[in-house]
Design a protein around this motif. Sequence first.
Motif, PDB file in Angstrom:
ATOM      1  N   SER A 339       0.858  -1.080   0.021  1.00  0.00           N
ATOM      2  CA  SER A 339       0.046   0.032  -0.026  1.00  0.00           C
ATOM      3  C   SER A 339       0.942   1.280  -0.025  1.00  0.00           C
ATOM      4  CB  SER A 339      -0.916  -0.052   1.294  1.00  0.00           C
ATOM      5  OG  SER A 339      -1.785  -0.963   1.253  1.00  0.00           O
ATOM      6  N   ASP A 340       2.126   1.166   0.380  1.00  0.00           N
ATOM      7  CA  ASP A 340       3.055   2.259   0.199  1.00  0.00           C
ATOM      8  C   ASP A 340       3.510   2.595  -0.897  1.00  0.00           C
ATOM      9  OD1 ASP A 340       3.481   3.142   3.104  1.00  0.00           O
ATOM     10  OD2 ASP A 340       3.935   1.005   3.121  1.00  0.00           O
ATOM     11  N   ARG A 341       3.041   1.930  -1.968  1.00  0.00           N
ATOM     12  CA  ARG A 341       3.364   2.072  -3.390  1.00  0.00           C
ATOM     13  C   ARG A 341       2.120   2.792  -4.077  1.00  0.00           C
ATOM     14  NH1 ARG A 341       6.870   1.778  -7.337  1.00  0.00           N
ATOM     15  NH2 ARG A 341       6.438   0.973  -9.435  1.00  0.00           N
ATOM     16  N   LYS A 342       1.895   4.014  -4.203  1.00  0.00           N
ATOM     17  CA  LYS A 342       0.998   4.867  -4.676  1.00  0.00           C
ATOM     18  C   LYS A 342       0.257   4.358  -5.769  1.00  0.00           C
ATOM     19  CE  LYS A 342       3.107   8.679  -3.516  1.00  0.00           C
ATOM     20  NZ  LYS A 342       3.162   9.974  -3.557  1.00  0.00           N
ATOM     21  N   VAL A 343       1.112   4.045  -6.929  1.00  0.00           N
ATOM     22  CA  VAL A 343       0.617   3.656  -8.134  1.00  0.00           C
ATOM     23  C   VAL A 343      -0.056   2.387  -8.199  1.00  0.00           C
ATOM     24  CG1 VAL A 343       2.008   4.916  -9.686  1.00  0.00           C
ATOM     25  CG2 VAL A 343       3.042   2.819  -8.967  1.00  0.00           C
ATOM     26  N   ALA A 344       0.340   1.366  -7.258  1.00  0.00           N
ATOM     27  CA  ALA A 344      -0.411   0.178  -7.229  1.00  0.00           C
ATOM     28  C   ALA A 344      -1.631   0.361  -6.529  1.00  0.00           C
ATOM     29  CB  ALA A 344       0.489  -0.583  -6.242  1.00  0.00           C
ATOM     30  N   VAL A 345      -1.989   1.073  -5.617  1.00  0.00           N
ATOM     31  CA  VAL A 345      -2.987   1.497  -4.868  1.00  0.00           C
ATOM     32  C   VAL A 345      -4.097   2.079  -6.017  1.00  0.00           C
ATOM     33  CG1 VAL A 345      -4.409   2.928  -3.338  1.00  0.00           C
ATOM     34  CG2 VAL A 345      -2.195   1.883  -2.724  1.00  0.00           C
ATOM     35  N   LYS A 346      -3.705   3.038  -6.875  1.00  0.00           N
ATOM     36  CA  LYS A 346      -4.388   3.628  -7.887  1.00  0.00           C
ATOM     37  C   LYS A 346      -5.016   2.627  -9.104  1.00  0.00           C
ATOM     38  CE  LYS A 346      -4.969   7.977  -6.454  1.00  0.00           C
ATOM     39  NZ  LYS A 346      -6.180   8.457  -6.048  1.00  0.00           N
ATOM     40  N   ALA A 347      -3.912   1.904  -9.536  1.00  0.00           N
ATOM     41  CA  ALA A 347      -4.109   0.895 -10.608  1.00  0.00           C
ATOM     42  C   ALA A 347      -5.339  -0.113  -9.960  1.00  0.00           C
ATOM     43  CB  ALA A 347      -3.131   0.249 -11.015  1.00  0.00           C
ATOM     44  N   LEU A 348      -5.127  -0.546  -8.798  1.00  0.00           N
ATOM     45  CA  LEU A 348      -6.275  -1.575  -8.391  1.00  0.00           C
ATOM     46  C   LEU A 348      -7.538  -0.811  -8.314  1.00  0.00           C
ATOM     47  CD1 LEU A 348      -4.091  -3.530  -5.605  1.00  0.00           C
ATOM     48  CD2 LEU A 348      -4.813  -4.193  -8.111  1.00  0.00           C
ATOM     49  N   GLU A 349      -7.489   0.230  -7.716  1.00  0.00           N
ATOM     50  CA  GLU A 349      -8.766   1.158  -7.610  1.00  0.00           C
ATOM     51  C   GLU A 349      -9.468   1.228  -8.925  1.00  0.00           C
ATOM     52  OE1 GLU A 349      -7.881   4.996  -5.794  1.00  0.00           O
ATOM     53  OE2 GLU A 349      -7.845   3.949  -3.778  1.00  0.00           O
ATOM     54  N   ARG A 350      -8.897   1.859 -10.077  1.00  0.00           N
ATOM     55  CA  ARG A 350      -9.371   1.856 -11.317  1.00  0.00           C
ATOM     56  C   ARG A 350      -9.644   0.403 -11.908  1.00  0.00           C
ATOM     57  NH1 ARG A 350      -8.888   5.433 -15.879  1.00  0.00           N
ATOM     58  NH2 ARG A 350     -10.882   5.223 -16.894  1.00  0.00           N
ATOM     59  N   ALA A 351      -8.996  -0.615 -11.560  1.00  0.00           N
ATOM     60  CA  ALA A 351      -9.335  -2.090 -11.930  1.00  0.00           C
ATOM     61  C   ALA A 351     -10.806  -2.714 -11.256  1.00  0.00           C
ATOM     62  CB  ALA A 351      -8.234  -3.102 -11.681  1.00  0.00           C
ATOM     63  N   GLN A 352     -10.685  -2.092 -10.085  1.00  0.00           N
ATOM     64  CA  GLN A 352     -12.212  -2.395  -9.343  1.00  0.00           C
ATOM     65  C   GLN A 352     -13.304  -1.839  -9.876  1.00  0.00           C
ATOM     66  OE1 GLN A 352     -11.958  -1.846  -5.290  1.00  0.00           O
ATOM     67  NE2 GLN A 352     -13.567  -3.176  -4.773  1.00  0.00           N
ATOM     68  N   GLN A 353     -13.033  -0.380 -10.320  1.00  0.00           N
ATOM     69  CA  GLN A 353     -14.129   0.336 -11.060  1.00  0.00           C
ATOM     70  C   GLN A 353     -14.434   0.102 -12.452  1.00  0.00           C
ATOM     71  OE1 GLN A 353     -12.134   4.429 -11.136  1.00  0.00           O
ATOM     72  NE2 GLN A 353     -12.288   4.742  -8.713  1.00  0.00           N
ATOM     73  N   THR A 354     -13.562  -0.453 -13.117  1.00  0.00           N
ATOM     74  CA  THR A 354     -13.922  -0.800 -14.373  1.00  0.00           C
ATOM     75  C   THR A 354     -14.110  -2.277 -14.712  1.00  0.00           C
ATOM     76  OG1 THR A 354     -11.426  -0.990 -14.849  1.00  0.00           O
ATOM     77  CG2 THR A 354     -12.276   1.222 -15.177  1.00  0.00           C
ATOM     78  N   GLY A 355     -13.707  -3.077 -13.847  1.00  0.00           N
ATOM     79  CA  GLY A 355     -13.965  -4.532 -13.867  1.00  0.00           C
ATOM     80  C   GLY A 355     -13.260  -5.222 -14.934  1.00  0.00           C
ATOM     81  N   GLY A 356     -11.919  -4.529 -15.220  1.00  0.00           N
ATOM     82  CA  GLY A 356     -10.867  -5.143 -15.980  1.00  0.00           C
ATOM     83  C   GLY A 356      -9.640  -4.700 -15.700  1.00  0.00           C
ATOM     84  N   PRO A 357      -8.478  -5.160 -16.532  1.00  0.00           N
ATOM     85  CA  PRO A 357      -7.306  -4.666 -16.270  1.00  0.00           C
ATOM     86  C   PRO A 357      -6.993  -3.119 -16.167  1.00  0.00           C
ATOM     87  CG  PRO A 357      -7.252  -6.586 -17.692  1.00  0.00           C
ATOM     88  CD  PRO A 357      -8.648  -6.256 -17.592  1.00  0.00           C
ATOM     89  N   ALA A 358      -6.072  -2.528 -15.607  1.00  0.00           N
ATOM     90  CA  ALA A 358      -5.989  -1.159 -15.364  1.00  0.00           C
ATOM     91  C   ALA A 358      -4.343  -1.078 -15.064  1.00  0.00           C
ATOM     92  CB  ALA A 358      -7.004  -0.642 -14.334  1.00  0.00           C
ATOM     93  N   ALA A 359      -4.075   0.353 -15.182  1.00  0.00           N
ATOM     94  CA  ALA A 359      -2.525   0.786 -14.897  1.00  0.00           C
ATOM     95  C   ALA A 359      -2.746   1.948 -14.611  1.00  0.00           C
ATOM     96  CB  ALA A 359      -2.033   0.398 -16.210  1.00  0.00           C
ATOM     97  N   ALA A 360      -1.521   2.366 -13.716  1.00  0.00           N
ATOM     98  CA  ALA A 360      -1.545   3.759 -13.312  1.00  0.00           C
ATOM     99  C   ALA A 360      -0.051   4.175 -13.172  1.00  0.00           C
ATOM    100  CB  ALA A 360      -2.028   3.949 -11.734  1.00  0.00           C
TER     101      ALA A 360
END
Length: 491
Positions: A339-360
């Motif tokens: 969770s200390d890797r901010k881009v990991a948190v954001k990528a997973l949030e976007r993936a959850q929102q879209t229901g598919g692979p995401a990147a940050a």
Amino acid sequence: MKIGFDNDKYLKMQSEHIHERIGKFGGKLYLEFGGKLFDDYHASRVLPGFEPDSKLRLLKELSDQAEIVFAISAKDIEKNKIRGDLGITYDSDVIRLIGTYREQGLFVGSVVITQFSGQESALLFKNRLENLGISVYIHYNIPGYPSNIPLIVSENGYGKNDYIETSHPLVIVTAPGPGSGKMAVCLSQLYQEHQRGIEAGYAKFETFPIWNLPLKHPVNLAYEAATADLNDVNMIDPYHLEAYGVTTVNYNRDVEIFPVLNTIFEKIYGSSPYKSPTDMGVNMAGNCICDDEACREASRQEIIRRYYAALNALLKGDASEKEAEKIELLMNMEGITVSDRKVAVKALERAQQTGGPAAALELEDGRIITGKTSNLLGASAALLVNVLKELAGIDHNVHIISPEAIEPIQKLKVDYLNSKNPRLHTDEILIALSASAAVNPIAELALSQLPKLKGCQAHTSVMLSSVDIKTFKKLGVQLTSEAVNERQILS
């Protein structure tokens, strides 16, 4: 990335200390180069400001005195070990580096294959090198190494190895990665030189662990994470503490081999010039840190990146659970989590929102841009498009590549190249953008932003193809991915 390391100071101090060490030995010096010689990306990541070619620049100053010997383990050849930062095998990297050093005016004398026990793949590599006109030597496994000193320092130990013919007073022994047997090559040569009546010395050019930083400093912990597959352990140098009463940091393999080195020196000189493993090192890196907190944070991020890499390797069957478990232990020591890797948190949030692979991706100023999978683009390709628009100040509703330009590429992939995935990869979207830039000034503006991606952090919610991984590496993006196959998400 915030600068935490003074590279010019490092070059000056390291050069001075190498010349000083050469002066201590009148005949010949074997200088072991730890870490990557030409492109030390690990050092540049954990010591922001360190230039990946710093060691090469130092070597060029010594080029009239020096020759290079490459060590590569037969075991690494056999298992096709990969350089994680470049994505190529160790044997391919040796050939690449030989060409690179020769282009820089450095003399490469030979290659030595270490830890040999009859591996057919190592013999094939030997033939390949010899066909290229490169001298190759074989060093064998020694039973009981490194504790069986009477056998090691004998005709049936180091004496069994090929004697490496060298022609320069300074012999640089380097390798494509850790565990290649560089120190053993140096020690074997010291024994063989002594048998021939030639005076020779040894020193170690090392960067990690940094001896004058605390044992649990994040920079040193990041080194442990980087060598988790070797199970290297940083430790207090007991010999240095006993000799001088000063606490310094070294690592287990140097500490374990020190009695062997001492014995060899005693046979050559009658006494050893070194009282500890720390003594034999030439390492001024710790004196050149100009922002300790910047280096600490960079190292924390490196540990997390190594953890993701270990999880990915585990899923692909390229590593054991022990590697990831060790890095997780290091993370616990430093009090960090993914969770200390901010881009990991954001990528997973976007993936959850879209229901598919995401990147940050995190830009230099802290802004985090995301991308999602669509019918036209994979998440990584979409991320690159969005990031370049953001950097160029282009409205995100503006098409810098028209769908009409993407569709023919998809047709080529699916109908003619038999690809099952119609979505464009990162390299394909960049080619499409380059073609558009020839006629579209907005696309040209977006394309010109690519150099700004160097050093940026990125994360994807799924494992990427080798093509996408290599593209991010070429752009200088420091990438991590969840240990999840994309087909699991899209099925």
